[in-house]
Design an enzyme around this catalytic site. Structure first.
Site, PDB file in Angstrom:
ATOM      1  N   ASP A   8      16.344 -27.579 -47.454  1.00  0.00           N
ATOM      2  CA  ASP A   8      16.812 -28.099 -48.734  1.00  0.00           C
ATOM      3  C   ASP A   8      18.234 -28.624 -48.490  1.00  0.00           C
ATOM      4  O   ASP A   8      18.672 -28.725 -47.331  1.00  0.00           O
ATOM      5  CB  ASP A   8      16.707 -27.049 -49.865  1.00  0.00           C
ATOM      6  CG  ASP A   8      17.728 -25.925 -49.748  1.00  0.00           C
ATOM      7  OD1 ASP A   8      18.475 -25.881 -48.741  1.00  0.00           O
ATOM      8  OD2 ASP A   8      17.787 -25.089 -50.673  1.00  0.00           O
ATOM      9  N   HIS A   9      18.965 -28.934 -49.562  1.00  0.00           N
ATOM     10  CA  HIS A   9      20.320 -29.480 -49.389  1.00  0.00           C
ATOM     11  C   HIS A   9      21.249 -28.471 -48.711  1.00  0.00           C
ATOM     12  O   HIS A   9      22.142 -28.854 -47.957  1.00  0.00           O
ATOM     13  CB  HIS A   9      20.893 -29.903 -50.751  1.00  0.00           C
ATOM     14  CG  HIS A   9      20.836 -28.815 -51.778  1.00  0.00           C
ATOM     15  ND1 HIS A   9      19.651 -28.475 -52.408  1.00  0.00           N
ATOM     16  CD2 HIS A   9      21.781 -27.974 -52.253  1.00  0.00           C
ATOM     17  CE1 HIS A   9      19.888 -27.467 -53.251  1.00  0.00           C
ATOM     18  NE2 HIS A   9      21.162 -27.150 -53.167  1.00  0.00           N
ATOM     19  N   CYS A  65      17.223 -23.043 -45.612  1.00  0.00           N
ATOM     20  CA  CYS A  65      17.891 -23.239 -46.908  1.00  0.00           C
ATOM     21  C   CYS A  65      19.217 -22.481 -46.824  1.00  0.00           C
ATOM     22  O   CYS A  65      19.691 -22.182 -45.724  1.00  0.00           O
ATOM     23  CB  CYS A  65      17.008 -22.818 -48.078  1.00  0.00           C
ATOM     24  SG  CYS A  65      16.656 -21.062 -48.234  1.00  0.00           S
ATOM     25  N   GLY A  66      19.831 -22.188 -47.953  1.00  0.00           N
ATOM     26  CA  GLY A  66      21.138 -21.530 -47.906  1.00  0.00           C
ATOM     27  C   GLY A  66      21.055 -20.146 -47.283  1.00  0.00           C
ATOM     28  O   GLY A  66      21.826 -19.792 -46.398  1.00  0.00           O
ATOM     29  N   THR A  67      20.100 -19.358 -47.772  1.00  0.00           N
ATOM     30  CA  THR A  67      19.919 -17.996 -47.252  1.00  0.00           C
ATOM     31  C   THR A  67      18.697 -17.866 -46.361  1.00  0.00           C
ATOM     32  O   THR A  67      18.576 -16.869 -45.638  1.00  0.00           O
ATOM     33  CB  THR A  67      19.715 -17.016 -48.424  1.00  0.00           C
ATOM     34  OG1 THR A  67      18.548 -17.458 -49.163  1.00  0.00           O
ATOM     35  CG2 THR A  67      20.912 -16.974 -49.351  1.00  0.00           C
ATOM     36  N   GLY A  68      17.785 -18.787 -46.460  1.00  0.00           N
ATOM     37  CA  GLY A  68      16.485 -18.676 -45.783  1.00  0.00           C
ATOM     38  C   GLY A  68      15.469 -17.922 -46.622  1.00  0.00           C
ATOM     39  O   GLY A  68      14.276 -17.894 -46.289  1.00  0.00           O
ATOM     40  N   ILE A  69      15.920 -17.320 -47.709  1.00  0.00           N
ATOM     41  CA  ILE A  69      15.025 -16.454 -48.496  1.00  0.00           C
ATOM     42  C   ILE A  69      14.045 -17.283 -49.324  1.00  0.00           C
ATOM     43  O   ILE A  69      12.821 -17.125 -49.213  1.00  0.00           O
ATOM     44  CB  ILE A  69      15.839 -15.507 -49.414  1.00  0.00           C
ATOM     45  CG1 ILE A  69      16.696 -14.554 -48.570  1.00  0.00           C
ATOM     46  CG2 ILE A  69      14.900 -14.711 -50.316  1.00  0.00           C
ATOM     47  CD1 ILE A  69      17.699 -13.739 -49.370  1.00  0.00           C
ATOM     48  N   GLY A  70      14.576 -18.168 -50.153  1.00  0.00           N
ATOM     49  CA  GLY A  70      13.692 -18.934 -51.046  1.00  0.00           C
ATOM     50  C   GLY A  70      12.690 -19.771 -50.276  1.00  0.00           C
ATOM     51  O   GLY A  70      11.495 -19.816 -50.612  1.00  0.00           O
ATOM     52  N   HIS A  98       4.409  -9.426 -32.811  1.00  0.00           N
ATOM     53  CA  HIS A  98       3.614  -8.539 -33.672  1.00  0.00           C
ATOM     54  C   HIS A  98       3.016  -9.245 -34.881  1.00  0.00           C
ATOM     55  O   HIS A  98       1.984  -8.818 -35.390  1.00  0.00           O
ATOM     56  CB  HIS A  98       4.475  -7.367 -34.163  1.00  0.00           C
ATOM     57  CG  HIS A  98       4.741  -6.347 -33.092  1.00  0.00           C
ATOM     58  ND1 HIS A  98       5.257  -5.103 -33.356  1.00  0.00           N
ATOM     59  CD2 HIS A  98       4.551  -6.397 -31.736  1.00  0.00           C
ATOM     60  CE1 HIS A  98       5.385  -4.412 -32.214  1.00  0.00           C
ATOM     61  NE2 HIS A  98       4.971  -5.198 -31.225  1.00  0.00           N
ATOM     62  N   ARG A 132      -3.871  -4.565 -31.198  1.00  0.00           N
ATOM     63  CA  ARG A 132      -3.826  -3.846 -32.474  1.00  0.00           C
ATOM     64  C   ARG A 132      -3.141  -4.664 -33.573  1.00  0.00           C
ATOM     65  O   ARG A 132      -3.346  -4.429 -34.762  1.00  0.00           O
ATOM     66  CB  ARG A 132      -3.125  -2.493 -32.310  1.00  0.00           C
ATOM     67  CG  ARG A 132      -1.642  -2.563 -32.050  1.00  0.00           C
ATOM     68  CD  ARG A 132      -1.054  -1.183 -31.786  1.00  0.00           C
ATOM     69  NE  ARG A 132       0.396  -1.192 -31.753  1.00  0.00           N
ATOM     70  CZ  ARG A 132       1.120  -1.581 -30.696  1.00  0.00           C
ATOM     71  NH1 ARG A 132       0.520  -2.025 -29.607  1.00  0.00           N
ATOM     72  NH2 ARG A 132       2.447  -1.541 -30.740  1.00  0.00           N
ATOM     73  N   HIS A 133      -2.333  -5.631 -33.178  1.00  0.00           N
ATOM     74  CA  HIS A 133      -1.621  -6.442 -34.171  1.00  0.00           C
ATOM     75  C   HIS A 133      -2.522  -7.505 -34.802  1.00  0.00           C
ATOM     76  O   HIS A 133      -2.261  -7.963 -35.908  1.00  0.00           O
ATOM     77  CB  HIS A 133      -0.403  -7.115 -33.534  1.00  0.00           C
ATOM     78  CG  HIS A 133       0.532  -6.135 -32.923  1.00  0.00           C
ATOM     79  ND1 HIS A 133       1.235  -5.220 -33.666  1.00  0.00           N
ATOM     80  CD2 HIS A 133       0.827  -5.886 -31.622  1.00  0.00           C
ATOM     81  CE1 HIS A 133       1.953  -4.454 -32.855  1.00  0.00           C
ATOM     82  NE2 HIS A 133       1.718  -4.839 -31.612  1.00  0.00           N
TER      83      HIS A 133
HETATM   84  C1  RB5 Z   1      20.610 -23.445 -53.053  1.00  0.00           C
HETATM   85  O1  RB5 Z   1      21.830 -23.306 -53.708  1.00  0.00           O
HETATM   86  C2  RB5 Z   1      20.092 -22.071 -52.634  1.00  0.00           C
HETATM   87  O2  RB5 Z   1      19.731 -21.329 -53.755  1.00  0.00           O
HETATM   88  C3  RB5 Z   1      18.918 -22.210 -51.687  1.00  0.00           C
HETATM   89  O3  RB5 Z   1      19.272 -22.981 -50.589  1.00  0.00           O
HETATM   90  C4  RB5 Z   1      18.382 -20.918 -51.099  1.00  0.00           C
HETATM   91  O4  RB5 Z   1      19.398 -20.151 -50.560  1.00  0.00           O
HETATM   92  C5  RB5 Z   1      17.458 -20.168 -51.952  1.00  0.00           C
HETATM   93  O5  RB5 Z   1      16.898 -19.143 -51.557  1.00  0.00           O
END
Ligand code: RB5
Length: 151
Positions: A8-9, A65-70, A98, A132-133
């Protein structure tokens, strides 16, 4: 290895560095966007990359992305995708060994360039152990079908 990459941005600035590093390692990498740092919604690019990986057998993905989470949560909604959010070599290695991860995700606001290189190295150098994995990874997909029956 063949990779698709999308961000993303908030992950856009790191994309060129990752593309160059993957190419230097001798792998192929196809850029699925975005093509500027303008604001975009990470699920759109997560799904674009995830679909490309599912449709192109034996390919892999990189999502930033910013955190990689979303972007990893969104990718994991696509059946057949095992996106692993890794910010170090150990977790990247284990995600392949694994979990048979087929997408590596990271957060541009979290990780430095040195750690990105060692994380990518570990991901590329590690094969799925199977054994096993394999049954556990199969159960991830079973759970996915079960979830879609709930409506
Ligand atoms: C964008 O501001 C941010 O929310 C996105 O890149 C990401 O970190 C979401 O998980």
């Amino acid at each position: 290895m063949k990779f698709y990459i999308a961000t993303d941005h908030a992950g856009y600035a790191l994309k060129a560095f990752v593309k160059e590093y993957i190419t230097t390692l001798g792998h192929e990498i196809i850029d699925l966007g975005p093509n500027s740092a303008d604001r975009v919604d990470y699920p759109d690019f997560a799904h674009k990359c995830a679909r490309a990986v599912v449709e192109d057998e034996k390919s892999f993905g990189i999502l930033i992305c910013g955190t990689g989470i979303g972007i990893s949560i969104a990718a994991n909604k696509i059946q057949g995708i095992r996106a692993a959010l890794c910010h170090d070599a150990y977790t990247a290695k284990m995600s392949r060994a694994h979990n048979n991860a087929n997408i590596l995700a990271f957060g541009e606001r979290v990780i430095g360039k040195g750690a990105i290189e060692s994380t990518i190295d570990a991901f590329c150098e590690t094969e799925f152990e199977g054994g096993r994995h394999a049954g556990r990874v199969d159960k991830i997909e079973e759970c996915c079908s079960f979830g879609s029956d709930l409506g």
